[in-house]
Design a protein around this motif. Structure first.
Motif: not given
Length: 404
Positions: A132-134, A1-6, A271-275
């Motif tokens: 991925a956003i994290r 839920m918290m991830a959704t809030a962010v 970040g892009t490559l790891l995602a």
């Protein structure tokens, strides 16, 4: 839920956290080129400013790990809400300082605020994001220290001559007040509960990460590139000016602009490559090789200025990538057992201790071969220490680290 809030808040919350991180580090960047003017104004010996700047790193070197546990207890949002005004207050003290002792108090106070940002920022991103956003956010977070330092250099540049040097910390204080306002956009990440847990066990939990081999390995892998980057930043401007005959002001500007561009690019690309499921260990290994070549090109006296600057850019890109891999791996290594603050605090304890020792190590020698040798040895150890995080970016799509 918290991830959704962010996510519903877009990148605004992430940018607020990143902005606070930039502000926390930029005060050191502001003071560094103003050392001669500050010591002259305060009628203090030039060597006194060295201790003043070192005081900024002292609180983190002493209590980064404990501070991480405190973040888990009070929550990352409350930590950042408290840290931002402490940094603004530190600017006010620096602005009002009329002797070096009060200046020391201001910088030490900024170091206390920095401990909260150091752990609270990472814990906010780890506990409030997933997938991925994290991964992208943590890779971006890995760049705040060098970018913030460089922004401080650029802010201070106009005040190295005739203008009043106190305007620079005043501008920084205004930015920190803006960050204080920005904290209202930060989401709530629940603190880890300690109801009914004996105090002795709560204290033990603060150091629980020290019993985890993978956490210690990741801490070493993160600390050594940070040490090398900090040391390179301390000596690069003076070294380039001396070897290539450019002015110190021009050399410092080159270092600052190169840092912002290359480190941000390195962290963003990582970040892009790891995602996209690029193997972290493979990326780390490649960048260690690039970093070795870059350090040689930067410090080899036979390199022309253009090639030396290319080496500097290559190293800073490398540092952004190496730090991005380590930061993106933190939520995965922490798993469900460790809170984000505890994990961040342990890694940052190693980084802070290494940073505290770096000036002595790099200023002990002015021979270019010593700089390269330190970098080569540190990068090899960092690669060997890196825990088994191959495939970690796939697992990072799991729910965010529990904060309950």
């Amino acid at each position: 839920m918290m991830a959704t809030a962010v996510k519903r808040g877009g990148w605004l919350a992430i940018l607020v956290v990143y902005g606070i991180g930039l502000g926390a580090m930029s005060l050191v960047g502001i003071l560094s080129p103003l050392t001669v003017r500050i010591t002259a104004d305060l009628q203090a010996p030039a060597a006194a400013i060295g201790l003043t700047i070192a005081l900024f790193s002292l609180p983190a070197a002493v209590m980064a790990m404990v501070g991480g546990g405190i973040v888990d207890r009070i929550g990352p949002r409350r930590t950042l809400v408290l840290a931002a005004p402490v940094l603004a207050l530190a600017d006010a003290v620096v602005f009002l300082a009329r002797d070096v002792w009060l200046l020391d108090v201001g910088v030490l106070l900024a170091g206390v605020g920095y401990v909260g940002v150091l752990n609270g920022g990472a814990a906010m991103l780890m506990g409030g994001l997933d997938g991925a956003i994290r991964t992208r956010a943590m890779a971006l977070w890995s760049t705040y220290a060098p970018v913030g330092f460089s922004l401080g250099l650029l802010v201070a540049a106009p005040f190295t001559t005739a203008a009043d040097w106190r305007v620079a910390p005043a501008l920084h204080g205004a930015f920190m007040l803006l960050c204080c306002v920005g904290t209202v956009f930060l989401p709530q990440v629940p603190p880890r509960k300690a109801d009914g847990v004996p105090v002795r066990e709560q204290v033990g939990r603060l150091f629980a990460a020290l019993r985890r081999r993978d956490v210690l390995q990741l801490a070493v892998s993160a600390a050594l590139p940070s040490m090398i980057s900090y040391g390179t930043s301390l000596v690069a401007a003076t070294y380039l000016a001396k070897v290539h005959g450019v002015s110190l002001a021009a050399s410092a500007s080159i270092v600052a602009v190169a840092k912002i561009a290359a480190v941000l690019l390195g962290g963003t690309v990582t970040g892009t490559l790891l995602a996209r499921d690029f193997p972290p260990r493979t990326l780390f290994t490649i960048m260690v090789g690039v970093g070795m070549v870059a350090q040689f090109l930067l410090f080899f006296p036979g390199s022309p200025l253009v090639l030396a600057v290319a080496g500097l850019m290559g190293w800073l890109f490398t540092f952004g990538a190496l730090s991005g891999v380590c930061m993106a791996a933190m939520p995965v290594v922490a798993g469900q057992a460790l809170g984000g603050g505890t994990m961040a605090g342990t890694v940052n304890q190693f980084v802070s201790l290494a940073s505290f020792l770096t000036p002595t190590l790099y200023f002990a020698s002015s021979v270019w071969g010593a700089y390269v040798a330190i970098a080569l040895a540190g990068l090899v150890v960092a690669l060997v220490a890196l825990p088994g995080v191959v495939g970690a970016q796939r697992r990072s799509a799991a729910p965010a680290v529990s904060a309950s």
